[in-house]
Design a protein around this motif. Structure first.
Motif, PDB file in Angstrom:
ATOM      1  N   ASN A  16       0.817  -1.217   0.000  1.00 42.53           N
ATOM      2  CA  ASN A  16       0.000   0.000   0.000  1.00 42.53           C
ATOM      3  C   ASN A  16       0.850   1.267   0.000  1.00 42.53           C
ATOM      4  OD1 ASN A  16      -2.505   1.301  -0.133  1.00 42.53           O
ATOM      5  ND2 ASN A  16      -2.573   1.612   2.095  1.00 42.53           N
ATOM      6  N   CYS A  17       2.009   1.195  -0.648  1.00 40.78           N
ATOM      7  CA  CYS A  17       2.803   2.413  -0.866  1.00 40.78           C
ATOM      8  C   CYS A  17       3.227   2.437  -2.338  1.00 40.78           C
ATOM      9  CB  CYS A  17       4.001   2.498   0.074  1.00 40.78           C
ATOM     10  SG  CYS A  17       5.190   1.154  -0.009  1.00 40.78           S
ATOM     11  N   PRO A  18       2.259   2.609  -3.237  1.00 38.34           N
ATOM     12  CA  PRO A  18       2.537   2.495  -4.674  1.00 38.34           C
ATOM     13  C   PRO A  18       3.528   3.532  -5.177  1.00 38.34           C
ATOM     14  CG  PRO A  18       0.362   3.431  -4.290  1.00 38.34           C
ATOM     15  CD  PRO A  18       0.854   2.953  -2.960  1.00 38.34           C
ATOM     16  N   VAL A  19       4.325   3.102  -6.151  1.00 38.00           N
ATOM     17  CA  VAL A  19       5.291   3.982  -6.805  1.00 38.00           C
ATOM     18  C   VAL A  19       4.596   4.636  -7.993  1.00 38.00           C
ATOM     19  CG1 VAL A  19       7.493   4.101  -8.024  1.00 38.00           C
ATOM     20  CG2 VAL A  19       7.216   2.545  -6.078  1.00 38.00           C
ATOM     21  N   GLU A  20       4.578   5.957  -7.996  1.00 38.46           N
ATOM     22  CA  GLU A  20       3.872   6.704  -9.040  1.00 38.46           C
ATOM     23  C   GLU A  20       4.768   7.017 -10.231  1.00 38.46           C
ATOM     24  OE1 GLU A  20       2.590  10.980  -8.424  1.00 38.46           O
ATOM     25  OE2 GLU A  20       0.670   9.951  -8.191  1.00 38.46           O
ATOM     26  N   GLY A  21       6.059   7.197  -9.972  1.00 37.61           N
ATOM     27  CA  GLY A  21       7.000   7.523 -11.043  1.00 37.61           C
ATOM     28  C   GLY A  21       8.355   6.904 -10.773  1.00 37.61           C
ATOM     29  N   TRP A  22       9.090   6.613 -11.849  1.00 34.16           N
ATOM     30  CA  TRP A  22      10.400   5.957 -11.710  1.00 34.16           C
ATOM     31  C   TRP A  22      11.228   6.297 -12.938  1.00 34.16           C
ATOM     32  CZ3 TRP A  22      12.053   2.591  -7.743  1.00 34.16           C
ATOM     33  CH2 TRP A  22      13.235   1.891  -7.987  1.00 34.16           C
ATOM     34  N   HIS A  23      12.367   6.926 -12.747  1.00 34.20           N
ATOM     35  CA  HIS A  23      13.216   7.238 -13.898  1.00 34.20           C
ATOM     36  C   HIS A  23      14.658   7.411 -13.457  1.00 34.20           C
ATOM     37  CE1 HIS A  23      13.799  11.525 -12.918  1.00 34.20           C
ATOM     38  NE2 HIS A  23      12.542  11.522 -12.523  1.00 34.20           N
ATOM     39  N   THR A  24      15.562   7.286 -14.417  1.00 34.65           N
ATOM     40  CA  THR A  24      16.978   7.483 -14.119  1.00 34.65           C
ATOM     41  C   THR A  24      17.244   8.959 -13.844  1.00 34.65           C
ATOM     42  OG1 THR A  24      17.473   7.749 -16.470  1.00 34.65           O
ATOM     43  CG2 THR A  24      17.716   5.545 -15.544  1.00 34.65           C
ATOM     44  N   GLU A  25      18.235   9.192 -12.990  1.00 35.63           N
ATOM     45  CA  GLU A  25      18.668  10.549 -12.668  1.00 35.63           C
ATOM     46  C   GLU A  25      20.160  10.677 -12.950  1.00 35.63           C
ATOM     47  OE1 GLU A  25      18.138  13.472 -11.983  1.00 35.63           O
ATOM     48  OE2 GLU A  25      16.054  13.717 -11.354  1.00 35.63           O
ATOM     49  N   SER A  26      20.718  11.843 -12.643  1.00 36.45           N
ATOM     50  CA  SER A  26      22.141  12.062 -12.875  1.00 36.45           C
ATOM     51  C   SER A  26      22.964  11.193 -11.930  1.00 36.45           C
ATOM     52  CB  SER A  26      22.492  13.538 -12.658  1.00 36.45           C
ATOM     53  OG  SER A  26      21.780  14.352 -13.566  1.00 36.45           O
TER      54      SER A  26
END
Length: 331
Positions: free
Chosen positions: A65-75
């Motif tokens: 019950n702690c869904p991930v809304e966004g995920w992307h690579t960073e610097s």
């Protein structure tokens, strides 16, 4: 940031049992290998290289019950930004802790060591823990949003921010230097808060300003119901319950006292009026935090401030006694 987990004998013993602690007892942290090398912010292809690990994180987070809304690579090498779905503040604090535990637990199965240090590697941006905050009433209306744009705001940045939102912002701005140990709680936290690495170093704010301590997100960048502040000072090493408590208590102080925003946004700040610097070390932050009459004492209470400051001073003492590789390398 995510590292390949070595065995006690390093990376050249693929069938040996993984043992990060044993490896680091005789090797430097700089010898750890990131899962992927190089800087590839917002890469479409890089996540493929560890997609099973990431998919397991998404699935387990959803089940918890702690869904991930966004995920992307960073610097940075194998640095990822995870955005947890919006939730009430108490639940969000729990979710941050649960999410970190999920990443670490699944990392054991995948041979990956996730790192939530604020600044794991020299010469690269650190791991941030940006916090987005807003206030809703019982009917679900965002109290930071204006019903109609302000035709004559003090600064253009405030055109779509409500009076309550302005008071909340004023509360956070005036408290920021005094609550730093709750946003940057460790020695290493302040290695991240330096110039030229997309981290704030002064008391500042601005509309869609990603270099300031507080970024205002409001129309036309978003719909009115999404009006919010992004507090950009915290690193990934925060204690989420303490950090969120400090931010909301500071903002509510601004509302209760009807505070005025004390400084202009960065885009409107005169060049001959330098912004106030944030404390640049845990020691200087603790001086502000624990000083008599500090905002931290006002909003968090003397008992908490004294106890938390004591724990941080212990870390300072241990650090002062430590002899690291840096002393040998520069001798």
């Amino acid at each position: 940031m995510n590292f390949q987990t070595p065995s006690e004998d390093g990376y050249n013993a693929p069938h040996a049992r993984q043992n990060l602690a044993a490896y680091l007892s005789s090797n430097t942290p700089q010898s750890l290998r990131p899962v992927t090398a190089g800087n590839f912010g917002y890469s479409v292809s890089r996540p493929i290289l560890a997609k099973r690990y990431f998919h397991d994180i998404f699935d387990q987070s959803l089940q918890a019950n702690c869904p991930v809304e966004g995920w992307h690579t960073e610097s940075g090498p194998c640095v990822y930004e995870a955005a947890l779905a919006v939730s009430p503040v108490a639940q969000m604090a729990d979710n941050v802790s649960i999410f970190k535990l999920i990443c670490k637990s699944l990392g054991v199965e995948h041979g990956i060591t996730p790192c939530f240090m604020a600044k794991p590697l020299h010469g690269l941006p650190g791991n941030s823990g940006h916090i987005h905050v807003s206030l809703n009433n019982l009917q679900g209306h965002n109290l930071f949003a204006r019903d109609t744009p302000d035709p004559n705001p003090k600064w253009p940045d405030l055109t779509h921010l409500s009076d309550i939102g302005r008071q909340f912002l004023a509360g956070v701005i005036t408290a920021l230097p005094d609550i730093m140990p709750l946003l940057a709680p460790n020695i290493n936290s302040y290695k991240r808060l330096v110039e030229n690495y997309w981290a704030p170093v002064n008391v500042s704010w601005g509309f869609e300003d990603r270099l300031s301590s507080i970024r205002l997100v409001a129309p036309p960048s978003c719909k009115p119901s999404a009006t919010r502040f992004e507090i950009r000072v915290p690193g990934a090493d925060i204690h989420p319950h303490y950090a969120l408590s400090a931010i909301f208590n500071a903002g509510m102080r601004g509302i209760k006292q009807q505070l005025e925003i004390p400084i202009p946004p960065e885009a409107s700040r005169p060049e001959d009026q330098p912004a106030e610097r944030l404390p640049s070390s845990l020691g200087s932050a603790l001086e502000r935090f624990s000083a008599k009459g500090s905002v931290a004492r006002e909003i968090m209470g003397d008992e908490f401030v004294d106890f938390f400051a004591l724990s941080r001073r212990h870390e300072l003492r241990v650090w002062r006694e430590a002899v690291t590789d840096w002393y040998i390398e520069t001798a």
